[in-house]
Design a protein around this motif. Sequence first.
Motif, PDB file in Angstrom:
ATOM      1  N   ALA A  77       0.813  -1.197   0.026  1.00 55.33           N
ATOM      2  CA  ALA A  77      -0.041   0.152  -0.073  1.00 55.33           C
ATOM      3  C   ALA A  77       0.733   1.285   0.096  1.00 55.33           C
ATOM      4  CB  ALA A  77      -1.070  -0.170   1.392  1.00 55.33           C
ATOM      5  N   ALA A  78       1.746   1.379   0.804  1.00 56.15           N
ATOM      6  CA  ALA A  78       2.899   2.381   0.793  1.00 56.15           C
ATOM      7  C   ALA A  78       3.344   2.486  -0.562  1.00 56.15           C
ATOM      8  CB  ALA A  78       3.989   2.176   1.956  1.00 56.15           C
ATOM      9  N   LEU A  79       3.998   1.395  -1.313  1.00 54.71           N
ATOM     10  CA  LEU A  79       4.493   1.679  -2.703  1.00 54.71           C
ATOM     11  C   LEU A  79       3.608   2.307  -3.355  1.00 54.71           C
ATOM     12  CD1 LEU A  79       7.024  -1.383  -2.433  1.00 54.71           C
ATOM     13  CD2 LEU A  79       7.414   1.253  -2.417  1.00 54.71           C
ATOM     14  N   ASP A  80       2.392   1.596  -3.470  1.00 62.07           N
ATOM     15  CA  ASP A  80       1.137   1.865  -4.394  1.00 62.07           C
ATOM     16  C   ASP A  80       1.088   3.452  -4.351  1.00 62.07           C
ATOM     17  OD1 ASP A  80       1.104  -0.758  -5.592  1.00 62.07           O
ATOM     18  OD2 ASP A  80      -0.607  -1.301  -4.154  1.00 62.07           O
ATOM     19  N   CYS A 117      20.515   8.040  -2.389  1.00 66.43           N
ATOM     20  CA  CYS A 117      19.475   8.854  -3.320  1.00 66.43           C
ATOM     21  C   CYS A 117      20.174   9.741  -4.190  1.00 66.43           C
ATOM     22  CB  CYS A 117      18.547   9.969  -2.488  1.00 66.43           C
ATOM     23  SG  CYS A 117      17.418   9.164  -1.337  1.00 66.43           S
ATOM     24  N   ARG A 118      19.666  10.086  -5.542  1.00 60.73           N
ATOM     25  CA  ARG A 118      20.396  10.930  -6.334  1.00 60.73           C
ATOM     26  C   ARG A 118      19.761  12.295  -6.802  1.00 60.73           C
ATOM     27  NH1 ARG A 118      19.901   7.790 -11.623  1.00 60.73           N
ATOM     28  NH2 ARG A 118      17.594   7.523 -10.911  1.00 60.73           N
ATOM     29  N   ALA A 119      18.499  12.279  -6.110  1.00 60.14           N
ATOM     30  CA  ALA A 119      17.897  13.801  -6.462  1.00 60.14           C
ATOM     31  C   ALA A 119      18.446  14.841  -5.413  1.00 60.14           C
ATOM     32  CB  ALA A 119      16.499  13.519  -6.437  1.00 60.14           C
ATOM     33  N   PRO A 120      18.291  15.973  -6.027  1.00 61.50           N
ATOM     34  CA  PRO A 120      18.691  17.418  -4.992  1.00 61.50           C
ATOM     35  C   PRO A 120      17.462  17.607  -4.096  1.00 61.50           C
ATOM     36  CG  PRO A 120      17.812  17.968  -7.093  1.00 61.50           C
ATOM     37  CD  PRO A 120      17.804  16.383  -7.157  1.00 61.50           C
ATOM     38  N   LEU A 121      16.395  16.950  -3.973  1.00 53.95           N
ATOM     39  CA  LEU A 121      15.205  16.914  -2.965  1.00 53.95           C
ATOM     40  C   LEU A 121      15.021  15.569  -2.536  1.00 53.95           C
ATOM     41  CD1 LEU A 121      12.884  19.454  -4.717  1.00 53.95           C
ATOM     42  CD2 LEU A 121      14.594  20.024  -3.107  1.00 53.95           C
ATOM     43  N   ILE A 122      14.926  15.267  -1.333  1.00 45.13           N
ATOM     44  CA  ILE A 122      14.783  14.066  -0.684  1.00 45.13           C
ATOM     45  C   ILE A 122      13.445  14.024   0.095  1.00 45.13           C
ATOM     46  CG2 ILE A 122      15.870  12.091   0.499  1.00 45.13           C
ATOM     47  CD1 ILE A 122      18.442  13.114  -0.056  1.00 45.13           C
ATOM     48  N   ALA A 123      12.451  12.979  -0.065  1.00 47.34           N
ATOM     49  CA  ALA A 123      11.408  12.830   0.901  1.00 47.34           C
ATOM     50  C   ALA A 123      11.988  11.515   1.647  1.00 47.34           C
ATOM     51  CB  ALA A 123      10.448  12.638   0.090  1.00 47.34           C
ATOM     52  N   ARG A 124      11.224  11.721   2.901  1.00 46.20           N
ATOM     53  CA  ARG A 124      11.233  10.557   3.647  1.00 46.20           C
ATOM     54  C   ARG A 124       9.942  10.045   3.798  1.00 46.20           C
ATOM     55  NH1 ARG A 124      13.474   8.251   8.807  1.00 46.20           N
ATOM     56  NH2 ARG A 124      11.966   6.645   9.439  1.00 46.20           N
ATOM     57  N   MET A 125       9.723   8.635   3.931  1.00 49.50           N
ATOM     58  CA  MET A 125       8.428   7.579   3.658  1.00 49.50           C
ATOM     59  C   MET A 125       8.602   6.469   4.637  1.00 49.50           C
ATOM     60  SD  MET A 125       5.522   7.332   2.725  1.00 49.50           S
ATOM     61  CE  MET A 125       4.219   6.381   2.421  1.00 49.50           C
ATOM     62  N   ASP A 126       7.514   6.111   5.431  1.00 52.00           N
ATOM     63  CA  ASP A 126       7.739   4.886   6.118  1.00 52.00           C
ATOM     64  C   ASP A 126       6.767   3.754   5.489  1.00 52.00           C
ATOM     65  OD1 ASP A 126       9.613   6.082   8.064  1.00 52.00           O
ATOM     66  OD2 ASP A 126       8.045   6.447   9.417  1.00 52.00           O
ATOM     67  N   ALA A 127       7.034   2.768   6.000  1.00 52.63           N
ATOM     68  CA  ALA A 127       6.741   1.525   5.180  1.00 52.63           C
ATOM     69  C   ALA A 127       5.104   1.106   5.534  1.00 52.63           C
ATOM     70  CB  ALA A 127       7.477  -0.020   5.475  1.00 52.63           C
ATOM     71  N   ASP A 128       4.390   2.122   6.681  1.00 52.91           N
ATOM     72  CA  ASP A 128       3.249   1.688   7.090  1.00 52.91           C
ATOM     73  C   ASP A 128       2.496   2.971   6.853  1.00 52.91           C
ATOM     74  OD1 ASP A 128       4.530   3.153   9.098  1.00 52.91           O
ATOM     75  OD2 ASP A 128       4.196   1.747  10.558  1.00 52.91           O
ATOM     76  N   ASP A 129       2.790   3.905   6.086  1.00 50.79           N
ATOM     77  CA  ASP A 129       2.088   5.321   5.962  1.00 50.79           C
ATOM     78  C   ASP A 129       1.617   5.031   4.487  1.00 50.79           C
ATOM     79  OD1 ASP A 129       2.100   5.870   8.472  1.00 50.79           O
ATOM     80  OD2 ASP A 129       4.112   6.277   8.246  1.00 50.79           O
ATOM     81  N   LEU A 130       0.903   6.305   4.190  1.00 52.39           N
ATOM     82  CA  LEU A 130       0.392   6.281   2.898  1.00 52.39           C
ATOM     83  C   LEU A 130       0.637   7.907   2.243  1.00 52.39           C
ATOM     84  CD1 LEU A 130      -3.068   4.349   3.065  1.00 52.39           C
ATOM     85  CD2 LEU A 130      -0.975   3.668   2.080  1.00 52.39           C
ATOM     86  N   CYS A 131       1.240   8.036   1.273  1.00 52.57           N
ATOM     87  CA  CYS A 131       1.135   9.303   0.595  1.00 52.57           C
ATOM     88  C   CYS A 131      -0.168   9.686  -0.049  1.00 52.57           C
ATOM     89  CB  CYS A 131       2.337   9.376  -0.521  1.00 52.57           C
ATOM     90  SG  CYS A 131       3.893   9.308   0.333  1.00 52.57           S
ATOM     91  N   LEU A 132      -0.771  10.832  -0.101  1.00 49.32           N
ATOM     92  CA  LEU A 132      -1.735  11.263  -0.797  1.00 49.32           C
ATOM     93  C   LEU A 132      -1.070  11.939  -2.303  1.00 49.32           C
ATOM     94  CD1 LEU A 132      -3.584  13.255   1.706  1.00 49.32           C
ATOM     95  CD2 LEU A 132      -4.110  11.065   0.934  1.00 49.32           C
ATOM     96  N   PRO A 133      -1.876  11.647  -3.365  1.00 52.11           N
ATOM     97  CA  PRO A 133      -1.419  11.738  -4.591  1.00 52.11           C
ATOM     98  C   PRO A 133      -0.691  13.000  -5.088  1.00 52.11           C
ATOM     99  CG  PRO A 133      -3.606  11.060  -5.014  1.00 52.11           C
ATOM    100  CD  PRO A 133      -3.126  11.252  -3.497  1.00 52.11           C
TER     101      PRO A 133
END
Length: 368
Positions: free
Chosen positions: A28-31, A93-109
């Motif tokens: 779900a997190a990756l989706d 990471c290769r990008a100039p901007l880096i986001a954190r995400m956890d495996a049990d949360d969901l990003c909104l689009p």
Amino acid sequence: MPSALPAVSPPAVSVALPCFNAASTLPAALDSLLAQTLQDFEVIAADDGSDATDGGATWDVLCAYARRDARIRPLRLPHQGVALTWNAAVNACRAPLIARMDADDLCLPERLALQAERLNAEPGLDLVSGLVRFGGDREKRLGYALHVDWLNTLRDHEAISRNRFVESPLANPSVMFRRAAWERLGPARANTGAHAFPEDYEQWLRWLSQGARMAKVQAPILVWNDPPTRLSRTKAEYSLEAFARIKAGYLWDWLRRHNPQHPRVWAWGAGRVSRKRLDALLALGLEIEHYVDIDPRKVGQRVHGVPVLGRDAVPQRLSDAAAETLAGTPAQTPFILVNVASRGAREEILEWLAGRGYQPGAGCVAVG
């Protein structure tokens, strides 16, 4: 002679995602990441040596997603804890901007798009978070839900900065920052030694102490879930005592710079629970001249020899110029720690103090 392969441009955003025994929540997190409106990103998904109870399932999920979408880049590591795994993911990471995400949360689009847009538009910002939705049973997990409500009131740098000693002002999986800020301000620190500590809170306290500028986009970007297995519920480094210890060191340094009467303070909140929260600061040398309380049963008493005053005893705060002229008379210009846990009461006290000339950072600070 064969021609050279074309250089691969880095993506606009990298997402660093540490995970451990997370096979049940990872899909779900990756989706939610693959559904982002901003498509130019990569995900560095670092498996922190998931153990035998996982049976390789976490790594299998990551590999399956990587076969489907080349933007998912799995990283398999020996077990070393979330801080070092998080650092390893960021370093990859290769990008100039880096986001954190956890495996049990969901990003909104719109998450990545909104945060990248804000950082690109405001070069002075080092980190951007956003509003979060509580993902859990609000009735059963009311404390966590109220924490989310409070987080969502801290929307600009000033609010984030002045509330940092209450609780962590950021939902860790909601942040996006510049790689340049990471390189300038430093990575997460691993838990070593006798006392464990919350590595995310320590990192943001450290960044703020070094002058980092932070803000939040004015829209929900993340569903912050609250499962029973969340690390903040199961690990010693996320206990109330661990938070108090790490907070005390940074607050002590802050007070040394902002309290003209350091280490002397007045502490608003004379109850046992409020006093207990100051133990780590007292161990560093904090001196409480007076407690302030509105409970008539406490006013006029002494607690461990310290007088308890009613709020009307708080003097009008002198202007900075007058305070400088009267240096050496701390009773006329006390520095007040607003040490009341109830969020509604805390805001009422700060508003009342403002009428007496005290502003957060100038005469008082909220602690929790």
